[in-house]
Design an enzyme around this catalytic site. Structure first.
Site, mmCIF file in Angstrom:
data_model
loop_
_atom_site.group_PDB
_atom_site.id
_atom_site.type_symbol
_atom_site.label_atom_id
_atom_site.label_comp_id
_atom_site.label_asym_id
_atom_site.label_seq_id
_atom_site.Cartn_x
_atom_site.Cartn_y
_atom_site.Cartn_z
ATOM 1 N N ASP A 173 -6.404 8.646 7.285
ATOM 2 C CA ASP A 173 -6.333 8.046 5.954
ATOM 3 C C ASP A 173 -5.006 8.475 5.335
ATOM 4 O O ASP A 173 -4.870 9.596 4.842
ATOM 5 C CB ASP A 173 -7.504 8.515 5.095
ATOM 6 C CG ASP A 173 -7.542 7.845 3.734
ATOM 7 O OD1 ASP A 173 -6.560 7.147 3.374
ATOM 8 O OD2 ASP A 173 -8.555 8.017 3.021
ATOM 9 N N TYR B 168 -1.860 -5.871 -8.596
ATOM 10 C CA TYR B 168 -1.472 -5.899 -7.185
ATOM 11 C C TYR B 168 0.025 -6.159 -7.048
ATOM 12 O O TYR B 168 0.743 -5.448 -6.326
ATOM 13 C CB TYR B 168 -2.260 -6.977 -6.451
ATOM 14 C CG TYR B 168 -1.747 -7.270 -5.055
ATOM 15 C CD1 TYR B 168 -1.894 -6.341 -4.029
ATOM 16 C CD2 TYR B 168 -1.112 -8.481 -4.771
ATOM 17 C CE1 TYR B 168 -1.418 -6.611 -2.749
ATOM 18 C CE2 TYR B 168 -0.632 -8.760 -3.495
ATOM 19 C CZ TYR B 168 -0.785 -7.820 -2.500
ATOM 20 O OH TYR B 168 -0.307 -8.082 -1.235
ATOM 21 N N GLY B 169 0.510 -7.181 -7.765
ATOM 22 C CA GLY B 169 1.927 -7.507 -7.704
ATOM 23 C C GLY B 169 2.808 -6.369 -8.181
ATOM 24 O O GLY B 169 3.870 -6.104 -7.615
ATOM 25 N N ALA B 170 2.356 -5.666 -9.206
ATOM 26 C CA ALA B 170 3.123 -4.528 -9.713
ATOM 27 C C ALA B 170 3.202 -3.412 -8.679
ATOM 28 O O ALA B 170 4.242 -2.758 -8.526
ATOM 29 C CB ALA B 170 2.501 -4.013 -11.006
ATOM 30 N N LYS C 125 3.265 -3.764 -5.523
ATOM 31 C CA LYS C 125 4.191 -4.194 -4.479
ATOM 32 C C LYS C 125 5.633 -4.228 -4.982
ATOM 33 O O LYS C 125 6.576 -3.910 -4.242
ATOM 34 C CB LYS C 125 3.777 -5.562 -3.946
ATOM 35 C CG LYS C 125 2.511 -5.545 -3.113
ATOM 36 C CD LYS C 125 2.715 -4.728 -1.855
ATOM 37 C CE LYS C 125 1.701 -5.039 -0.780
ATOM 38 N NZ LYS C 125 2.012 -4.340 0.492
#
Length: 221
Positions: free
Chosen positions: A52, A141-143, A145
């Protein structure tokens, strides 16, 4: 000469495709993933580590294994999770998981790998097209990435002093199955994505030819 390659997220759609191509090109592969069964199902010869990578010690262990013979030449980070929904619908736990997996893992893995990388080595992070233009319903999510893309921009300058190249890859939506396994929400209707094998080949070619940036337009999607 055979290179030592560490693939994080090796059981995923892109990670496994990249591992397969690089193995065909003669590289020695260390495959890392959380799920032992999925990892064992990847049809690529190499070391397998069920770890992990959200845990810093696991990043160190992965790097130690890949570097055991003669350092590391290539690190590919294909780890990632996705969540859908407006910001007010997402739990704090979901937001933390997005950034822990998508942002912190690339940073921690690079931190562990850099001192063990050979001259001319390459670190590949997949920030994705969402890092070029974020979308409603995917803001967190976009932030997570976009943060990777920003990290890569500065990391590239730091790593250059160690003669290591950093490659930020931003492929368009790809049919890896990730959208069907969100940690929260449900994927909106999306057009058919790119073929993972085609995306993987573009990334592997970039590893080999000295490319330092792979925008969405480089994938022809």
């Amino acid at each position: 000469m055979s290179r030592s390659v560490l693939i994080a997220g090796a059981s995923g759609g892109l990670g496994s495709a990249i591992a397969s191509i690089l193995a065909e090109r003669g590289d020695r592969i260390t495959l890392v993933g959380r799920d032992r069964n999925r990892l064992d199902a990847v049809a690529v010869e190499g070391r397998r580590l069920a770890l992990d990578l959200r845990l810093p010690a696991a990043c160190d262990e992965a790097v130690d294994s890949a570097a055991a013979d003669d350092g590391i030449d290539v690190v590919v980070n294909a780890v990632g999770v996705v969540a859908f929904g407006s910001v007010d619908e997402l739990s704090i736990d979901t937001m933390e998981e997005l950034f822990l997996t998508n942002t912190f893992v690339p940073i921690m893995l690079a931190r562990a790998a850099l001192p063990r990388m050979n001259d001319g080595g390459v670190i590949v992070n997949l920030s994705g097209v969402i890092a070029e233009q974020n979308l409603p319903g995917m803001a967190a999510y976009g932030a997570s990435k976009a943060a990777v893309r920003s990290f890569d921009e500065a990391l590239a300058r730091e790593a250059r002093r160690r003669k290591v190249r950093v490659l930020d890859a931003r492929p368009p939506h790809t049919e890896t199955g990730l959208a069907t396994r969100p940690i929260a929400g449900q994927a909106p209707s999306m057009p058919t994505g790119l073929d993972p094998s085609s995306v993987a080949r573009t990334i592997c070619d970039a590893i080999d030819d000295g490319t330092t940036d792979l925008p969405a337009s480089a994938f022809g999607g």
